[in-house]
Scaffold this active site. Structure first.
Site, PDB file in Angstrom:
ATOM      1  N   ARG A 172      -7.289  -0.615   0.607  1.00  0.00           N
ATOM      2  CA  ARG A 172      -7.758  -1.829  -0.070  1.00  0.00           C
ATOM      3  C   ARG A 172      -8.193  -1.539  -1.503  1.00  0.00           C
ATOM      4  NH1 ARG A 172     -12.074  -2.390   4.631  1.00  0.00           N
ATOM      5  NH2 ARG A 172     -10.279  -1.346   5.582  1.00  0.00           N
ATOM      6  N   ASP A 197      -2.598  10.155   3.920  1.00  0.00           N
ATOM      7  CA  ASP A 197      -3.994   9.739   4.059  1.00  0.00           C
ATOM      8  C   ASP A 197      -4.740  10.699   4.977  1.00  0.00           C
ATOM      9  OD1 ASP A 197      -6.390   8.430   4.056  1.00  0.00           O
ATOM     10  OD2 ASP A 197      -5.746   6.842   5.435  1.00  0.00           O
ATOM     11  N   LYS A 202       0.837  -1.198   0.000  1.00  0.00           N
ATOM     12  CA  LYS A 202       0.000   0.000   0.000  1.00  0.00           C
ATOM     13  C   LYS A 202       0.877   1.255   0.000  1.00  0.00           C
ATOM     14  CE  LYS A 202      -3.243   2.424   3.097  1.00  0.00           C
ATOM     15  NZ  LYS A 202      -3.931   2.349   4.405  1.00  0.00           N
ATOM     16  N   LYS A 246     -10.244  12.239   8.531  1.00  0.00           N
ATOM     17  CA  LYS A 246      -9.763  11.875   9.851  1.00  0.00           C
ATOM     18  C   LYS A 246      -9.749  13.091  10.771  1.00  0.00           C
ATOM     19  CE  LYS A 246      -6.409   8.451   8.056  1.00  0.00           C
ATOM     20  NZ  LYS A 246      -6.897   7.230   8.698  1.00  0.00           N
ATOM     21  N   ASP A 278     -12.055   6.608   3.811  1.00  0.00           N
ATOM     22  CA  ASP A 278     -10.873   6.358   4.627  1.00  0.00           C
ATOM     23  C   ASP A 278     -10.485   4.886   4.634  1.00  0.00           C
ATOM     24  OD1 ASP A 278      -8.761   7.127   6.240  1.00  0.00           O
ATOM     25  OD2 ASP A 278      -9.893   6.940   8.103  1.00  0.00           O
ATOM     26  N   ASP A 335       1.556   6.039   5.720  1.00  0.00           N
ATOM     27  CA  ASP A 335       0.587   5.120   5.112  1.00  0.00           C
ATOM     28  C   ASP A 335       1.101   4.515   3.812  1.00  0.00           C
ATOM     29  OD1 ASP A 335      -1.756   3.846   5.731  1.00  0.00           O
ATOM     30  OD2 ASP A 335      -3.043   5.231   4.642  1.00  0.00           O
ATOM     31  N   GLU A 375      -9.279   3.320   2.068  1.00  0.00           N
ATOM     32  CA  GLU A 375      -8.792   3.502   0.694  1.00  0.00           C
ATOM     33  C   GLU A 375      -7.666   2.556   0.305  1.00  0.00           C
ATOM     34  OE1 GLU A 375      -5.569   4.714   2.838  1.00  0.00           O
ATOM     35  OE2 GLU A 375      -7.637   5.270   3.245  1.00  0.00           O
TER      36      GLU A 375
END
Length: 503
Positions: free
Chosen positions: A349, A268, A263, A275, A345, A286, A347
């Site tokens: 995946r 993020d 990933k 968030k 959020d 991230d 994201e």
């Protein structure tokens, strides 16, 4: 730059600024302690109130009476002798690495504290020093600790050891550890300076340096290739997404490759499902999975195992804007499968789905992904362990074994198929979130939708990839987990029997 060396010379005869000698917890001295004839070092250690617990240390200056060529001796606790393994050596070496970096020359008998597998012990000591000495000071105007001075670090082995194997272990340790520090540097870099395009260029530079094949997919090529998940996550940002494709060819073309992905969300914010401000403070991390795969590919290219390895690493910046993906939108992924986005959020995946589908098309022998994917995994396993989900028992065992061997332990969690119903969508093939409970499992089940029948494993590294406090050889910030696990797994597969190409 430090030169690492191996020698079978007696510790008393090696000229250096600091001679590091291990001390066990209990009455037995560690390797090399008895060779210091001019003083009872063990008595000095006990008189200081020390017992030999892991990390305890006492520096004894040589005033000319110790009978050694070193300017000083550092006694370093290792714990109970019966419990000392490679990881204890790595931790002990890491604990004193910062102070030793201020000396010009160092020698140590630490590796002799483990009775078996001397090459593994030598590698652990060198890794521990390199990883423990790591600092990220790119943005500081002046160093708080002063410059490192260490010119030479010598691992002292027993005369009966195979010197060629030990020297190979030193070289292997340098390669692996510097690949971890490469990963740490990427993760620690602020998102302003490490956009998806910047990450891709860093990957290109690394690939060209070590001899990997590289291709960078830009947003136009991603659209033409049907990578709707990567584009959907990245469409809210002014910094467009990228896909980094790497290949290492170490075996015959008829041998199917191992496939890796990670990933790569360079920042993020949560997108429109934004968030909290506190939740965003460390979200430059991230892309820890992507950086780990890049570090692993660097090490693999330099170590040259007889196996083929490919990587497809998706990278995007998840930002809120008028062009961002909205809750309720449907994305079409590589291969045609669709997903309903109910929480922007979740994201990671979405971008991994594209990469997994693309890698599955190449019919590899296995696919492994690493991702800072879910807080739910941290709730289950804490900050030290990565979670493992897999469709293949042999693959799961190999990864868990690799992680345990290198000091990056993981724990397998169930890919509980009945929970698949929790991500059924009314309007698409799958939705990107389930209910509150079992979030790490439903995230893994989402990813499993895109790998077909290829053996696959997912490493959720949300806990160990980034630390709030320093460890023995992992600093505050990026740790580089699971670079060493991935490298150990690939090296293990290279030594296994080749498999025929999948039909």
């Amino acid at each position: 730059m430090t030169t690492f060396a191996y020698s079978a010379a007696g510790p008393a005869s090696v000229p250096c600024d600091v001679l590091v000698l291990p001390v066990f917890e209990g009455p037995e001295p560690g390797p090399g302690v008895r060779e210091v004839k001019g003083a009872d070092l063990l008595a000095h250690f006990r008189d200081a109130g020390l017992t030999g617990k892991l990390g305890e240390q006492l520096l004894v200056p040589n005033t000319g009476t110790l009978g050694v060529a070193a300017a000083s001796v550092l006694l370093l606790g290792l714990g109970k002798r019966a419990e000392v393994r490679a990881e204890e050596l790595r931790r002990a070496a890491g604990k004193v690495a910062r102070q030793l970096a201020k000396r010009a020359t160092v020698a140590t008998t630490l590796a002799q504290a483990v009775g078996r597998q001397p090459a593994e012990a030598v590698q652990a000591v060198v890794e521990g020093h390199v990883l423990g000495a790591y600092r990220f000071e790119r943005y500081k105007t002046s160093s708080q600790e002063g410059p490192d001075r260490l010119e030479r670090y010598t691992v002292l082995g027993a005369p009966r050891w195979d010197a060629r194997s030990a020297r190979a272990a030193v070289a292997r340790a340098e390669t692996v550890a510097t690949s971890v520090t490469f990963t740490r540097d990427l993760v620690n870099t602020p998102a302003r300076d490490l956009t998806p395009a910047a990450l891709a260029e860093a990957a290109r530079a690394m690939a060209e340096e070590v001899g990997l094949e590289v291709r960078i997919w830009d947003e136009r090529e991603l659209a033409e290739g049907g990578f709707g998940g990567i584009l959907g996550v990245g469409q809210g940002s002014v910094n467009p997404p990228r896909l980094i494709e790497l290949a290492y060819r170490g075996a015959a073309a008829s041998q199917p490759p191992i496939a890796l992905t990670g990933k790569g969300i360079t920042f993020d914010s949560g997108g429109l499902s934004i968030k909290t401000s506190e939740g965003m403070e460390t979200m430059k991390d991230d892309m820890g999975g992507a950086a780990a795969v890049l570090g692993a590919m660097r090490a693999i290219a330099l170590l040259k195992p007889k196996v083929n390895v490919v990587a497809a690493i998706p990278s995007a910046e998840n930002m809120p804007s008028g062009s961002a993906t909205r809750p309720g939108d449907v994305l079409r992924h590589r291969g045609g499968k669709t997903s309903e986005v109910l929480n922007t959020d979740a994201e990671g995946r979405l971008v991994l789905a594209d990469a997994l589908a693309y890698l599955a098309e190449q019919r590899p022998r296995a696919i492994v992904d690493a991702a800072t994917l879910t807080g739910a995994c941290m709730v289950a396993l804490g900050e030290d362990l990565w979670g493992l989900f897999s469709t293949d028992r042999a693959l799961a065992r190999a990864l868990l074994s690799a992680g345990e061997a290198v000091g990056e332990p993981g724990w397998e969690l169930p890919l509980h198929r009945p929970y698949r119903a929790l991500i059924d969508s009314d309007v698409a093939d799958v939705k990107n979130i389930g209910k509150r409970y079992g979030g790490a499992i439903t995230a893994a089940l989402f990813l499993a939708e895109f790998v077909g029948d290829v053996p696959w494993a997912h490493l959720d590294i949300a806990g160990p990839a980034f630390r709030d406090k320093a460890g023995d050889y992992a600093p505050k910030g990026a740790t580089g987990v699971p670079v060493r696990t991935l490298v150990a797994y690939v090296l293990g597969e290279a030594s296994a029997r080749p498999r025929a190409k999948r039909a």
